[in-house]
Design a protein around this motif. Structure first.
Motif, short mmCIF file in Angstrom:
data_model
loop_
_atom_site.label_atom_id
_atom_site.label_comp_id
_atom_site.label_asym_id
_atom_site.label_seq_id
_atom_site.Cartn_x
_atom_site.Cartn_y
_atom_site.Cartn_z
N PRO A 184 13.70 10.85 -3.70
CA PRO A 184 13.63 9.63 -4.52
C PRO A 184 14.46 8.50 -3.89
CG PRO A 184 14.04 11.54 -5.89
CD PRO A 184 14.15 12.01 -4.47
N ALA A 185 13.88 7.32 -3.84
CA ALA A 185 14.55 6.16 -3.27
C ALA A 185 14.09 4.91 -4.00
CB ALA A 185 14.23 6.04 -1.79
N ALA A 186 14.97 3.95 -4.12
CA ALA A 186 14.60 2.67 -4.71
C ALA A 186 13.59 1.98 -3.79
CB ALA A 186 15.83 1.80 -4.90
N SER A 187 12.73 1.18 -4.37
CA SER A 187 11.69 0.49 -3.62
C SER A 187 12.25 -0.64 -2.76
CB SER A 187 10.69 -0.14 -4.59
OG SER A 187 10.09 0.84 -5.36
N MET A 188 11.53 -0.90 -1.67
CA MET A 188 11.81 -2.08 -0.87
C MET A 188 11.50 -3.31 -1.74
SD MET A 188 9.92 -3.28 2.60
CE MET A 188 9.20 -4.88 2.29
N TRP A 193 14.41 -9.15 3.04
CA TRP A 193 14.01 -7.83 2.54
C TRP A 193 15.24 -7.04 2.17
CZ3 TRP A 193 10.00 -5.60 6.54
CH2 TRP A 193 8.88 -6.42 6.57
N VAL A 194 15.13 -6.31 1.07
CA VAL A 194 16.16 -5.34 0.69
C VAL A 194 15.52 -3.97 0.87
CG1 VAL A 194 17.61 -4.43 -1.14
CG2 VAL A 194 17.23 -6.90 -0.97
N ARG A 195 16.11 -3.19 1.75
CA ARG A 195 15.68 -1.81 1.96
C ARG A 195 16.84 -0.94 1.49
NH1 ARG A 195 14.00 -1.58 8.01
NH2 ARG A 195 15.93 -2.73 8.20
N PRO A 196 16.85 -0.59 0.19
CA PRO A 196 18.02 0.05 -0.43
C PRO A 196 18.43 1.37 0.20
CG PRO A 196 16.20 -0.11 -1.99
CD PRO A 196 15.76 -0.78 -0.74
N TRP A 197 17.52 2.06 0.86
CA TRP A 197 17.87 3.31 1.53
C TRP A 197 18.73 3.05 2.76
CZ3 TRP A 197 13.14 1.11 1.08
CH2 TRP A 197 12.53 0.66 2.23
N LEU A 198 18.77 1.79 3.24
CA LEU A 198 19.63 1.42 4.37
C LEU A 198 20.84 0.62 3.94
CD1 LEU A 198 17.00 0.35 7.07
CD2 LEU A 198 18.28 2.48 6.94
N SER A 199 20.62 -0.34 3.03
CA SER A 199 21.70 -1.23 2.59
C SER A 199 21.26 -1.95 1.32
CB SER A 199 22.01 -2.25 3.68
OG SER A 199 22.86 -3.27 3.18
N TRP A 242 0.83 -1.20 0.00
CA TRP A 242 0.00 0.00 0.00
C TRP A 242 0.87 1.25 0.00
CZ3 TRP A 242 -0.88 4.44 2.64
CH2 TRP A 242 -2.06 5.13 2.35
N GLY A 243 1.89 1.28 0.84
CA GLY A 243 2.77 2.44 0.92
C GLY A 243 3.51 2.69 -0.39
N GLN A 244 3.91 1.63 -1.06
CA GLN A 244 4.59 1.76 -2.34
C GLN A 244 3.66 2.35 -3.40
OE1 GLN A 244 7.88 1.18 -2.80
NE2 GLN A 244 7.63 2.02 -4.83
N GLU A 245 2.41 1.93 -3.37
CA GLU A 245 1.45 2.37 -4.38
C GLU A 245 0.85 3.74 -4.11
OE1 GLU A 245 -1.54 -0.63 -5.03
OE2 GLU A 245 -0.04 -2.16 -5.43
N HIS A 246 0.73 4.13 -2.84
CA HIS A 246 -0.05 5.32 -2.51
C HIS A 246 0.69 6.42 -1.77
CE1 HIS A 246 -3.63 3.32 -3.95
NE2 HIS A 246 -3.30 2.26 -3.24
N THR A 247 1.98 6.26 -1.54
CA THR A 247 2.76 7.31 -0.88
C THR A 247 4.05 7.55 -1.64
OG1 THR A 247 3.96 5.81 0.60
CG2 THR A 247 1.83 6.66 1.39
N GLU A 248 4.67 8.68 -1.38
CA GLU A 248 5.95 9.03 -2.01
C GLU A 248 6.97 9.33 -0.93
OE1 GLU A 248 6.78 9.12 -5.25
OE2 GLU A 248 4.79 8.41 -5.82
N PRO A 249 8.21 8.86 -1.10
CA PRO A 249 9.26 9.22 -0.13
C PRO A 249 9.61 10.71 -0.27
CG PRO A 249 10.20 7.99 -1.96
CD PRO A 249 8.70 8.00 -2.16
N ALA A 250 10.16 11.29 0.79
CA ALA A 250 10.55 12.70 0.76
C ALA A 250 11.58 12.95 -0.34
CB ALA A 250 11.11 13.12 2.12
#
Length: 167
Positions: free
Chosen positions: A104-108, A139-145, A94-102
């Protein structure tokens, strides 16, 4: 007083600010108070309150360990806490589809470690069609690693050796 609606009961427990983020991090292997605080940027009093409530509700277990010459506590994911995973999956989608990061960031991304491919969050791998068991999900959270983080296993009291000593 407990409400009859299961959605209402779940929201009553999981709907507090920080609770789902603490569960997200616990599902990714965070166990120590200092680590939760550093990863989430949460105030000590709020974190202490949320952890106590989650232990009381059976989402986490408070397990002693010995470190720096004294007994301290870890917060281990229980089966009930691990079973929040589909909710976390749904929130991620839901967050990927309906929200935007502050910024630009690659998706989880969810990785099915058994086949090594990216899949949508859920019980079956989109790539190989096999069930995605908890121990096969990362999980890959590219904004962290850029590295995948495997999900933590649920803590089982009978399998725990008791007090853990750390350097």
């Amino acid at each position: 007083m407990s409400v009859p609606c299961p959605i209402g009961r779940a929201v009553g427990l999981l709907g507090e600010r920080w609770t789902l983020l603490i569960l997200r991090n616990a599902n990714l292997g965070t166990t120590r108070f200092d680590s939760f605080r550093a990863e989430l940027g949460i105030a000590d009093n709020i974190l202490s309150n949320r952890l106590a409530r989650m232990v009381e509700a059976g989402l986490l277990a408070r397990v002693p360990y010995r470190g720096a010459g004294r007994t301290r506590y870890e917060y281990r994911l229980t089966t009930a806490g691990a079973e929040v995973l589909p909710v976390l999956h749904a929130l991620a989608v839901w967050g990927q589809e309906h929200t935007e990061p502050a910024e630009p960031a690659a998706s989880m991304r969810v990785i099915h470690q058994r086949c090594g491919q990216v899949t949508l969050p859920g019980p079956v791998c989109d790539h190989c069609g096999e069930p995605v068991r908890r121990e096969e999900e990362a999980w890959v959270r590219p904004w962290l690693s850029p590295e995948p983080t495997a999900l933590a296993s649920a803590w089982r009291p009978a399998a725990d050796p008791g007090l853990v000593t750390t350097p």
